[in-house]
Design a protein around this motif. Structure first.
Motif, PDB file in Angstrom:
ATOM      1  N   LEU A  26     -16.265  -4.088 -17.227  1.00 46.71           N
ATOM      2  CA  LEU A  26     -16.209  -3.908 -18.684  1.00 46.71           C
ATOM      3  C   LEU A  26     -16.811  -2.569 -19.101  1.00 46.71           C
ATOM      4  O   LEU A  26     -16.281  -1.886 -19.976  1.00 46.71           O
ATOM      5  CB  LEU A  26     -16.917  -5.069 -19.381  1.00 46.71           C
ATOM      6  N   VAL A  27     -17.899  -2.176 -18.466  1.00 46.74           N
ATOM      7  CA  VAL A  27     -18.525  -0.882 -18.759  1.00 46.74           C
ATOM      8  C   VAL A  27     -17.553   0.258 -18.419  1.00 46.74           C
ATOM      9  O   VAL A  27     -17.414   1.223 -19.177  1.00 46.74           O
ATOM     10  CB  VAL A  27     -19.861  -0.730 -17.991  1.00 46.74           C
TER      11      VAL A  27
ATOM     12  N   ALA B 295     -10.400  -6.397 -17.885  1.00 42.69           N
ATOM     13  CA  ALA B 295     -11.412  -5.641 -18.632  1.00 42.69           C
ATOM     14  C   ALA B 295     -10.807  -4.716 -19.681  1.00 42.69           C
ATOM     15  O   ALA B 295     -11.304  -4.657 -20.810  1.00 42.69           O
ATOM     16  CB  ALA B 295     -12.299  -4.848 -17.667  1.00 42.69           C
TER      17      ALA B 295
ATOM     18  N   THR C 265     -10.122  -8.628 -13.747  1.00 41.05           N
ATOM     19  CA  THR C 265     -11.027  -9.095 -14.800  1.00 41.05           C
ATOM     20  C   THR C 265     -10.396  -9.009 -16.187  1.00 41.05           C
ATOM     21  O   THR C 265     -10.941  -9.568 -17.146  1.00 41.05           O
ATOM     22  CB  THR C 265     -12.340  -8.278 -14.823  1.00 41.05           C
TER      23      THR C 265
ATOM     24  N   ASN D 137     -17.655 -15.594  -9.402  1.00 42.48           N
ATOM     25  CA  ASN D 137     -18.457 -14.688 -10.234  1.00 42.48           C
ATOM     26  C   ASN D 137     -19.914 -15.126 -10.266  1.00 42.48           C
ATOM     27  O   ASN D 137     -20.822 -14.292 -10.188  1.00 42.48           O
ATOM     28  CB  ASN D 137     -17.872 -14.583 -11.642  1.00 42.48           C
TER      29      ASN D 137
ATOM     30  N   LEU E 125     -23.181 -13.017  -8.754  1.00 43.19           N
ATOM     31  CA  LEU E 125     -24.402 -12.702  -9.505  1.00 43.19           C
ATOM     32  C   LEU E 125     -25.641 -13.232  -8.794  1.00 43.19           C
ATOM     33  O   LEU E 125     -26.682 -12.566  -8.766  1.00 43.19           O
ATOM     34  CB  LEU E 125     -24.302 -13.261 -10.924  1.00 43.19           C
TER      35      LEU E 125
ATOM     36  N   ALA F   7     -26.030  -5.232 -12.517  1.00 48.62           N
ATOM     37  CA  ALA F   7     -24.572  -5.114 -12.574  1.00 48.62           C
ATOM     38  C   ALA F   7     -24.077  -3.703 -12.283  1.00 48.62           C
ATOM     39  O   ALA F   7     -22.963  -3.526 -11.793  1.00 48.62           O
ATOM     40  CB  ALA F   7     -24.058  -5.572 -13.942  1.00 48.62           C
TER      41      ALA F   7
ATOM     42  N   GLU G  47     -18.107  -8.168 -12.885  1.00 50.92           N
ATOM     43  CA  GLU G  47     -17.311  -8.200 -14.114  1.00 50.92           C
ATOM     44  C   GLU G  47     -17.931  -7.342 -15.217  1.00 50.92           C
ATOM     45  O   GLU G  47     -17.231  -6.616 -15.917  1.00 50.92           O
ATOM     46  CB  GLU G  47     -17.157  -9.651 -14.578  1.00 50.92           C
ATOM     47  N   ASP G  48     -19.255  -7.425 -15.388  1.00 50.45           N
ATOM     48  CA  ASP G  48     -19.913  -6.606 -16.415  1.00 50.45           C
ATOM     49  C   ASP G  48     -19.724  -5.118 -16.146  1.00 50.45           C
ATOM     50  O   ASP G  48     -19.572  -4.324 -17.074  1.00 50.45           O
ATOM     51  CB  ASP G  48     -21.404  -6.937 -16.502  1.00 50.45           C
TER      52      ASP G  48
END
Length: 190
Positions: free
Chosen positions: A143-144, A175, A173, A12, A16, A26, A139-140
């Protein structure tokens, strides 16, 4: 498959870092060809070899699902050959998977054994799969998506991947569960 301790965190972070080098946030789409170019890895479509190679022509036209992509080595220099007859989402995954092998510094291994059977190291394939997913759908972003900002088809279109990749990233993830636990705890999301 169980990853070695700390691998997911490392992958991860690497994702990034690479996305930052490419000036991507992201929620930005990663162009797998730009990633390969950034890493100085040439990418050759299988169709470019079809006229000179009956095998390439066969893989494109007769058995298109048999071959996705491969990294070919000349010493330490890598070149990716990919099946450009696949969908754009699959091509994104295939090329990013192969570049992930390079980012993870996976060493070349023989493709076939002495009997001509395919050799396969599941551990390094799983590592490349995880990193390629993190590069394509961070990952972000997962989540979104889990929070409902995008449907799976919308997310797939936005990130240039298949819906299967979106589902993989939601699963790996965690999520959806993380968002559900946060909502139960009273957190609100925009």
């Amino acid at each position: 498959m169980g990853f070695r301790r700390g691998f997911k965190t490392e992958a991860n972070s690497l994702s990034l870092e690479v996305r930052s080098e490419l000036r991507l946030g992201a929620l930005d789409r990663l162009d797998p060809f730009a990633l390969a170019d950034h890493l100085a890895i040439p990418v050759i479509p299988l169709s470019a070899m079809a006229a000179a190679s009956p095998g390439a022509n066969h893989l494109l036209n007769d058995e298109p699902d048999v071959f996705s992509a491969v990294t070919v080595f000349a010493g330490s220099k890598r070149t990716i050959v990919h099946n450009d007859g696949h969908s754009s989402g699959r091509i994104s995954s295939d090329i990013t998977h192969e570049t992930s092998h390079g980012l993870l510094q996976h060493c070349p291994t023989p493709a076939l054994d002495a009997r001509g059977c395919r050799l396969w190291d599941q551990d390094i394939e799983d590592e490349a799969q995880f990193l390629s997913g993190a590069l394509l759908v961070p990952e972000d972003a997962a989540l979104v998506i889990a929070r409902g900002r995008f449907t799976k088809p919308e997310a797939a279109a936005r990130f240039g991947v298949s819906e299967q990749m979106i589902q993989y990233r939601l699963n790996v993830t965690g999520a959806v569960g993380r968002v559900e636990r946060a909502r139960k705890a009273g957190h609100r999301f925009r």
